[in-house]
Design a protein around this motif. Sequence first.
Motif, mmCIF file in Angstrom:
data_model
loop_
_atom_site.group_PDB
_atom_site.id
_atom_site.type_symbol
_atom_site.label_atom_id
_atom_site.label_comp_id
_atom_site.label_asym_id
_atom_site.label_seq_id
_atom_site.Cartn_x
_atom_site.Cartn_y
_atom_site.Cartn_z
ATOM 1 N N UNK A 155 0.816 -1.219 0.000
ATOM 2 C CA UNK A 155 0.000 0.000 0.000
ATOM 3 C C UNK A 155 0.846 1.264 0.000
ATOM 4 N N UNK A 156 2.175 1.113 -0.010
ATOM 5 C CA UNK A 156 3.058 2.277 -0.025
ATOM 6 C C UNK A 156 3.401 2.813 1.350
ATOM 7 N N UNK A 157 3.018 2.095 2.399
ATOM 8 C CA UNK A 157 3.345 2.523 3.759
ATOM 9 C C UNK A 157 4.798 2.153 4.076
ATOM 10 N N UNK A 158 5.528 3.057 4.721
ATOM 11 C CA UNK A 158 6.929 2.818 5.061
ATOM 12 C C UNK A 158 7.013 1.794 6.188
ATOM 13 N N UNK A 159 7.732 0.679 5.920
ATOM 14 C CA UNK A 159 7.957 -0.347 6.932
ATOM 15 C C UNK A 159 9.224 -0.058 7.720
ATOM 16 N N UNK A 160 10.261 0.367 7.039
ATOM 17 C CA UNK A 160 11.525 0.734 7.669
ATOM 18 C C UNK A 160 12.222 1.726 6.737
ATOM 19 N N UNK A 161 12.898 2.680 7.347
ATOM 20 C CA UNK A 161 13.616 3.698 6.577
ATOM 21 C C UNK A 161 14.927 3.985 7.294
ATOM 22 N N UNK A 162 16.031 4.029 6.530
ATOM 23 C CA UNK A 162 17.343 4.228 7.145
ATOM 24 C C UNK A 162 18.218 5.119 6.286
#
Length: 67
Positions: free
Chosen positions: A32-39
């Motif tokens: 759905x385009x939701x951020x699961x992890x961002x680094x």
Amino acid sequence: MIDTTTRIGDVWNVQATTGIESHGRVALLDADGQVLVQRDVDLEWVRHGGSEQCGGPSTAQVVVELP
């Protein structure tokens, strides 16, 4: 600038033009385009081909795992 992205299983290959920085940001998104992890990531470029003077193709590897 990102030119091409390909996926083989869980491995994504991103090709970019010259001038890529040594720092970047990687994000994993769900369907759905939701951020699961961002680094934020530091990239260690390794040249394979060409010359030190003129440059050449280089690669950097980043591993991101879901928490």
